[in-house]
Design a protein around this motif. Structure first.
Motif, short mmCIF file in Angstrom:
data_model
loop_
_atom_site.label_atom_id
_atom_site.label_comp_id
_atom_site.label_asym_id
_atom_site.label_seq_id
_atom_site.Cartn_x
_atom_site.Cartn_y
_atom_site.Cartn_z
N ARG A 131 4.89 -23.45 -79.07
CA ARG A 131 4.57 -23.52 -77.65
C ARG A 131 3.14 -23.03 -77.39
NH1 ARG A 131 7.67 -21.87 -72.20
NH2 ARG A 131 5.87 -22.48 -70.98
N GLY A 132 2.41 -23.76 -76.57
CA GLY A 132 1.05 -23.35 -76.25
C GLY A 132 0.90 -23.08 -74.77
N SER A 133 -0.34 -22.80 -74.34
CA SER A 133 -0.58 -22.51 -72.92
C SER A 133 -1.31 -23.67 -72.27
CB SER A 133 -1.42 -21.24 -72.80
OG SER A 133 -2.13 -21.26 -71.57
N ARG A 134 -0.88 -24.01 -71.05
CA ARG A 134 -1.55 -25.11 -70.35
C ARG A 134 -2.97 -24.73 -69.93
NH1 ARG A 134 1.44 -27.43 -65.77
NH2 ARG A 134 3.25 -26.93 -67.03
N TYR A 135 -3.26 -23.43 -69.99
CA TYR A 135 -4.60 -23.00 -69.60
C TYR A 135 -5.58 -23.03 -70.77
CZ TYR A 135 -1.60 -21.48 -65.87
OH TYR A 135 -0.66 -21.47 -64.88
N ALA A 136 -5.02 -23.15 -72.00
CA ALA A 136 -5.87 -23.06 -73.19
C ALA A 136 -7.01 -24.08 -73.21
CB ALA A 136 -5.01 -23.18 -74.45
N PRO A 137 -6.78 -25.36 -72.85
CA PRO A 137 -7.89 -26.32 -72.92
C PRO A 137 -9.03 -25.96 -71.97
CG PRO A 137 -5.83 -27.46 -72.44
CD PRO A 137 -5.53 -26.01 -72.39
N LEU A 138 -8.72 -25.16 -70.94
CA LEU A 138 -9.72 -24.84 -69.93
C LEU A 138 -10.40 -23.51 -70.19
CD1 LEU A 138 -7.56 -25.87 -66.86
CD2 LEU A 138 -9.36 -27.21 -67.94
N GLU A 139 -9.65 -22.57 -70.75
CA GLU A 139 -10.16 -21.20 -70.84
C GLU A 139 -11.42 -21.12 -71.70
OE1 GLU A 139 -7.31 -18.15 -71.82
OE2 GLU A 139 -8.65 -16.64 -70.95
N GLY A 140 -11.41 -21.80 -72.86
CA GLY A 140 -12.57 -21.75 -73.74
C GLY A 140 -13.82 -22.30 -73.05
N LEU A 141 -13.65 -23.40 -72.34
CA LEU A 141 -14.79 -24.00 -71.63
C LEU A 141 -15.29 -23.08 -70.53
CD1 LEU A 141 -13.45 -27.65 -71.32
CD2 LEU A 141 -15.64 -27.02 -72.36
N LEU A 142 -14.34 -22.50 -69.78
CA LEU A 142 -14.73 -21.66 -68.65
C LEU A 142 -15.43 -20.38 -69.10
CD1 LEU A 142 -11.69 -22.19 -66.28
CD2 LEU A 142 -14.10 -22.66 -65.74
N GLU A 149 -15.07 -13.08 -69.95
CA GLU A 149 -14.26 -12.91 -71.17
C GLU A 149 -13.02 -13.81 -71.16
OE1 GLU A 149 -14.93 -8.08 -71.64
OE2 GLU A 149 -12.90 -8.86 -71.31
N ALA A 150 -12.48 -14.04 -69.96
CA ALA A 150 -11.22 -14.77 -69.87
C ALA A 150 -11.20 -15.58 -68.58
CB ALA A 150 -10.06 -13.78 -69.88
N ALA A 151 -10.29 -16.54 -68.51
CA ALA A 151 -10.20 -17.37 -67.31
C ALA A 151 -8.78 -17.87 -67.12
CB ALA A 151 -11.17 -18.54 -67.39
N LEU A 152 -8.49 -18.22 -65.86
CA LEU A 152 -7.18 -18.73 -65.49
C LEU A 152 -7.43 -19.73 -64.36
CD1 LEU A 152 -4.03 -18.48 -65.45
CD2 LEU A 152 -4.32 -16.53 -63.91
N VAL A 153 -6.60 -20.77 -64.29
CA VAL A 153 -6.80 -21.75 -63.22
C VAL A 153 -5.50 -21.93 -62.46
CG1 VAL A 153 -7.50 -24.11 -62.67
CG2 VAL A 153 -8.53 -22.95 -64.62
N VAL A 154 -5.56 -21.87 -61.14
CA VAL A 154 -4.37 -22.08 -60.31
C VAL A 154 -4.65 -23.21 -59.31
CG1 VAL A 154 -3.46 -19.75 -60.62
CG2 VAL A 154 -5.07 -20.21 -58.75
N ASN A 155 -3.68 -23.41 -58.42
CA ASN A 155 -3.67 -24.58 -57.56
C ASN A 155 -4.90 -24.77 -56.66
OD1 ASN A 155 -2.34 -26.86 -56.51
ND2 ASN A 155 -1.83 -25.68 -54.70
N ASN A 156 -5.40 -23.71 -56.09
CA ASN A 156 -6.64 -23.80 -55.31
C ASN A 156 -7.21 -22.39 -55.18
OD1 ASN A 156 -5.05 -22.57 -53.34
ND2 ASN A 156 -4.70 -24.46 -52.25
N ASN A 157 -8.36 -22.27 -54.56
CA ASN A 157 -9.00 -20.96 -54.53
C ASN A 157 -8.25 -19.98 -53.62
OD1 ASN A 157 -11.00 -19.09 -55.28
ND2 ASN A 157 -12.06 -19.43 -53.35
N ALA A 310 -12.22 -16.21 -63.16
CA ALA A 310 -12.89 -15.84 -64.41
C ALA A 310 -13.14 -14.35 -64.36
CB ALA A 310 -14.21 -16.61 -64.55
N GLY A 311 -13.05 -13.68 -65.50
CA GLY A 311 -13.32 -12.24 -65.46
C GLY A 311 -12.89 -11.52 -66.72
#
Ligand SMILES: *Cc1c(COP(=O)(O)O)cnc(C)c1O
Length: 474
Positions: A131-142, A149-157, A310-311
């Protein structure tokens, strides 16, 4: 009375209308129950207008049937159109919230198509098979693009701010400047989001001035967070003093408190070379010492609707464990489109040419003149007899609550209909498919070419011409 009952008896039956050859062309793909409802609706309206109408002329049975069939056909055509329709944006507002904010570039469109049509490794790590994380493809780019150091993406700001506050400051105090208690459209207000998150708002300073000392005096054992909100949709000018993120970060280090910056319309490239106002980029805010930064995916970033956080890893890890994250999580279409959009920023020089939002914001005078000239010429050729057509200087806006004081010089094609009002022309264009939205000013319809896409000119000219002709005949 007599006439009315004659008229009522003349009305065709539902079956007669259904089997009329005139309706055949309108039936394709329409469920039978909807067709029957439409026929009943039209007949009922006719019945009512006969009952309430004064001296109605007596049409022949054939004429009555034909007119009922024509009206039913129109109703069917209208109801078969999707409710969400394409719009040509000729308002000049690049990030128009009512028109869906950012347009996605070709890379993001293809990514959505891929994710929509097939299965994806959304939550599967293809290397390990686990099992992986749906945020993984985005976190490295962000993290690469923002320096965080880290990032997370949710539905809107709005969700990003809610999640961050609820994770970091529930039942504790958040210190904010009185000048930054922002309201964004659609009932997002900092004090209300704060209440919703369970954090306690501690306002400091005055509307126009807040000094580092104001924050310092408010710090106590219940303080959880120092919050900076970017006043993205208004400006306080004149006798002012804002405490910067860097100053807050210094205080944060002194008192061991995290500092959060809600940037709203966060972006990754400096647009000053294109004449746009100086606004802090996400990288700058991270470098200034913010521990958490939140921003929208579909404002100046030019991606899909999303809220990006991001943070510092330690704080982001806490947010990832908050059950609220599950409630505001993004879907696979967003993951795909956001990844493709972020990839465009890996080469910042390229980004302004590939992200539609940035392309529109940075259009130069030559391109605007080309677009306006071609549209005006096309319209004069097609509809010069029905309207006065001129090209005028106007100002476009960024929109989406971003850069409220940026007036971008642009060009509009102005259409002054000869036989009727510009309001009426605007209404006819809204009813079309695609709908066209412009601005009415001094009885002229202004079509700002900045937000009209390449390839839309012919459709736009055709729509304006048809609306002008229709206005003359109806
Ligand atoms: C736009 C904005 C938000 C809300 O972002 P959405 O993505 O529309 O939910 C929050 N804070 C600020 C400062 C904003 O400008």
């Amino acid at each position: 009375m007599e006439e009315k009952s004659v008229l009522l008896r003349q009305l065709p039956s539902v079956d007669e209308v259904l089997h009329s050859p005139g309706l055949a062309g309108h039936l394709a793909g329409q469920p039978r129950s909807l067709v029957v409802d439409a026929v009943r609706g039209v007949l009922e309206r006719r019945r009512q207008s006969i009952l309430t109408g004064a001296n109605t002329a007596l049409p022949s049975r054939e004429d009555l049937l034909a007119s009922v069939v024509a009206e039913t056909g129109k109703t069917l055509d209208r109801q078969s159109r999707p409710n969400l329709r394409r719009v040509i944006n000729a308002t000049g507002v690049v990030l128009h919230t009512n028109l869906g904010r950012a347009l996605l570039g070709p890379e993001a469109q293809q990514a959505i198509q891929m994710a929509a049509a097939g299965y994806t490794n959304l939550e599967l790590d293809l290397d390990s098979g686990r099992r992986g994380s749906r945020y993984a493809p985005l976190e490295g780019l962000l993290t690469r693009l923002t320096g965080a150091e880290a990032a997370l993406v949710v539905n809107n700001n709005a969700a990003a701010v809610l999640l961050a506050l609820s994770t970091l400051a529930r039942d504790r105090e958040v210190i904010v400047s009185r000048g930054q208690l922002v309201e964004i459209g659609g009932s997002f207000r900092i004090p209300e989001v704060m209440a919703q998150s369970g954090a306690l708002l501690r306002e400091v300073g005055a509307t126009n001035k807040t000094h580092p000392e104001d924050y310092r005096r408010a710090v106590n054992e219940k303080t959880a967070l120092l919050l900076h909100v970017h006043t993205s949709n208004y400006r306080i000018i004149g006798f002012t003093r804002e405490t910067s993120v860097a100053e807050l970060a210094a205080l944060g280090r002194e008192y061991h408190l995290p500092v959060m910056s809600d940037l709203g319309s966060g972006f990754l490239v400096d647009l000053r070379p294109y004449g746009l106002p100086a606004e802090p980029t996400v990288q700058q805010v991270v470098a200034a010492g913010a521990d958490v930064v939140t921003f929208s995916g579909d404002k100046l970033l030019g991606g899909p609707q999303a809220g990006i956080i991001a943070g510092r890893r330690e704080l982001l890890d806490k947010m990832k464990k908050n059950p609220l994250t599950r409630a505001v999580r993004i879907d696979k279409l967003t993951v795909s489109a956001l990844e493709a959009t972020l990839r465009c920023y890996l080469d910042p020089e390229e980004a302004t040419g590939r992200i539609p939002t940035l392309k529109m914001l940075t259009l130069n005078r030559d391109r605007l003149e080309g677009k306006a000239g071609a549209l005006a010429e096309d319209l004069r050729r097609r509809a010069g007899a029905l309207a006065e057509i001129a090209v005028e200087s106007v100002f476009s806006r960024v929109g989406g609550g971003a850069m409220p004081d940026a007036d971008m010089p642009s060009l509009a094609v102005c259409v002054k209909p000869r036989p009727f009002t510009a309001e009426r022309l605007a209404a006819a264009l809204r009813a079309g498919d695609p709908a066209v939205i412009g601005r009415v000013q001094e009885d002229r319809l202004l079509l700002d070419v900045r937000t009209v896409q390449d390839g839309e000119r012919e459709i736009l000219a055709g729509a304006v011409t048809a609306a002008l002709q229709e206005g003359v005949t109806s």
